[in-house]
Design an enzyme around this catalytic site. Structure first.
Site: not given
Ligand code: M6R
Length: 608
Positions: A2, A28, A75, A99-100, A481, A485, A488, A504, A603
């Site tokens: 949010c 976000r 959100w 938020n929260g 990673e 990517k 995601e 394996h 985000k």
């Molecule tokens: O702000 P942070 O680095 O703590 O966030 C951690 C993860 O939420 C963040 O890296 C997430 O995996 C991203 N969407 C990756 O692209």
């Protein structure tokens, strides 16, 4: 996650500006939005499910006016994304955005219902509105101070009351909130980019703060009403820096910013004359660094992958055992941490709830704590004893790219700093390694030139249902990673695997429909990796190889190759991630996904 915005101004109409601010929080992630304003005709609210353009369309037919207003992007956590659940929530003359998560909302809801409250939504937020209303005796600030004492959990709150038309009351606990300071106007937001068009003078609220914003002044106290002094910080990011600078997406812009990210992270950290590493914010002496027994890294997502690369660098350069934990796992066991352990929390945002909780756990266990973050005023930057900033600038794309590069750079510097202090690296080796780091941006520029080649391969990858990423050693986390990517932003199922583990199990999945992305750059494990490429090829896989310049033999074994410049193996993760980011980016573009705001992702994840 949010987002909150707010403004109270002496000079009039604030709603259009707040819509603009809400747009700057879109990165976000959100599923509905809303605004409440106090104008000449009293308190008005507009809320809409979907993108902010839905809110704008409604405002075009039913304009909302006022010189004091708050807004929100939601959100969903408690209750589905509906208009009734969207913020602001209204009770009588009072509105709230939040938020929260209010952890004791069910008990409060029960109690308030018994006292006559009638709830309109499924949200935890609405209990805040009813609670403040129940405590209100003509003074909104006093009512909020009393209410926050009853709340468990995390919150950033902003409230308006029709009887106090030039006042916004804000409060925070474990959820970020900043105030923008102007002439005859004050703004509120959950993140700095929302305020950049209006001001660069920012106050970071801290946990337990209750702030009263009026056009002419801001008063910050604790819940007892005791004044808290909060400094005004000058933000150097321009509004333009937070925009796309001509790229079609923030993610592509941020991928291309990575050579500068490395330079910025090194800036001022290598003493010109002595060549010593100067890590402002990490004040442990050489003797203290020598006495460290162990390092524990905690993080989530991409930051966790950076931590995995960091483990290799720290163990190799500093000769110190390193463990890397998912923050969300570490917090549910009793980690064996003590005062000669260093807990490193890595977080782009500095706000991720799990990582913050893990940091707290490490601190309580008596470990030394360091946070590596991109956000100077973030909660974790304030919680940790030591802070190293990545200086990557605001990262808007939800898929993290340049922040990862900043994290790798800081971890490389940290490993060298520890290696020097612990006597593992002599002066000459240190000077050579620093020189290699300083010339890295040039190699990254060369890797970025692979964008068109990656786009071409993405044309094929876009039709895949699954993909397997293989790497070894330092480049195993890069395989993870790269796979993250792709999944995601393109929604293609992808897995990262240590190449040696392929036989394996995962080898059973390989057939001509399965692209295998093999990170096969020059390394001590090159021969083994070549073997894995052949094994995959023998089973019909289309192997996309990330290979170093001059490796013709491997180029023949791969279906397609992306050729990156040769760099020392310790720096290969920095270079190798670039073609993988580009591959994921172009695949997502070809599949038509929302690259900067992928579905279901946020985000900043401020809930556990
Ligand atoms: O702000 P942070 O680095 O703590 O966030 C951690 C993860 O939420 C963040 O890296 C997430 O995996 C991203 N969407 C990756 O692209």
């Amino acid at each position: 996650m949010c987002g909150i915005v707010g403004c109270t101004s002496r000079t009039g109409e604030v709603v259009p500006g707040l819509v603009e601010s809400l747009k700057r929080l879109e990165y976000r992630g959100y599923d509905s939005s809303g605004i409440a304003a106090i104008g000449e005709r009293g308190l008005g609210i507009v809320r809409r499910v979907g993108k902010i353009r839905e809110l704008e369309s409604e405002l075009a037919v039913a304009p909302l006016t006022g010189s004091t207003a708050i807004g929100h992007t939601r959100w969903a956590t408690h209750g589905s994304p509906t208009e009734a659940n969207a913020h602001p929530h209204r009770v009588g003359k009072l509105v709230v955005v939040h938020n929260g998560i209010i952890e004791n909302y069910l008990e409060l809801r029960e109690e308030l219902t018994q006292r006559g409250a009638r709830f309109q939504s499924e949200t935890d937020t609405e209990v805040v509105a009813h609670l403040v209303q129940a405590l209100w005796q003509g003074d909104l600030v006093a009512a909020v101070r009393s209410a926050v004492k009853r709340l468990h959990g995390s919150f950033a709150l902003a409230l308006l009351h029709e009887d106090a038309p030039d006042l916004i009351v804000a409060a925070r606990r474990d959820s970020p909130l900043v105030i923008g300071v102007g002439e005859g106007a004050h703004w509120l937001a959950s993140d700095v980019p929302a305020l950049l068009p209006w001001t660069r003078r920012i106050i970071y609220l801290e946990d337990g703060d209750v702030a009263a914003l009026r056009p002419e002044r801001v008063d910050v106290t604790d819940a007892e009403g005791v004044a808290r002094a909060r400094a005004v910080a000058e933000i150097t990011w321009s509004a333009e820096m937070a925009e796309k600078a001509g790229f079609p997406h923030f993610m592509l812009k941020e991928i291309h910013e990575q050579p500068a990210t490395v330079s910025n992270a090194l800036l001022g950290r290598i003493a010109e004359n002595s060549g010593a590493i100067v890590l402002d914010g990490f004040a442990l002496s050489d003797a203290e660094l020598r006495s460290l027994r162990r390092i524990c890294i905690v993080a989530c997502g991409t930051s966790w992958h950076a931590g995995q690369v960091g483990r290799f660098l720290l163990e190799e350069d500093a000769g110190i055992p390193v463990e890397v934990d998912y923050a969300s796992e570490m917090i549910h066991r009793e980690p064996l941490l003590a005062k000669d352990d260093l807990l490193i929390a890595i977080s782009q945002s500095g706000e991720t709830a799990d990582t913050r909780a893990a940091l707290k756990k490490g601190r309580e266990a008596g470990a030394r704590t360091l946070v590596i973050t991109n956000v100077a005023g973030s909660s974790m930057a304030r919680d940790a004893a030591h802070v190293l900033l990545t200086y990557a600038g605001p990262e808007i794309g939800v898929a993290s790219t340049k922040a990862f590069m900043g994290q790798l750079t800081v971890l490389a510097l940290l490993a060298l700093r520890l290696g020097a202090a612990r006597g593992r690296l002599d002066q000459k080796t240190l000077a050579r390694r620093l020189h290699e780091l300083k010339t890295l941006p040039h190699a990254l520029e060369q890797a970025l030139a692979l964008s068109d080649a990656a786009k071409d391969i993405a044309g094929e990858l876009a039709a895949a249902r699954d993909a397997l990423y293989l790497g070894r050693g330092l480049n195993y986390p890069i395989a993870l990673e790269g796979a993250l990517k792709l999944k995601e932003i393109s929604y293609i199922h992808a897995e990262g695997y240590p190449a040696g583990e392929m036989k394996h199990g995962p080898i059973a999945l390989i057939d001509p429909s399965m692209p295998v992305i093999a990170i096969a750059t020059e390394s001590v494990t090159s021969a083994l990796m070549s073997g894995n490429v052949e094994e995959a090829r023998a089973r019909g896989a289309r192997v996309i190889g990330i290979v170093s310049t001059g490796e013709e033999r491997l180029m023949k074994s791969c279906w397609r190759t992306l050729v990156v410049p040769r760099v020392p193996e310790a720096l290969s993760p920095f270079v190798n991630i670039i073609p993988l980011q580009l591959l994921a980016y172009w695949t997502a573009v070809i599949r038509g996904s929302d690259v900067d705001q992928p579905r279901n992702l946020a985000k900043t994840v401020t809930v556990q």
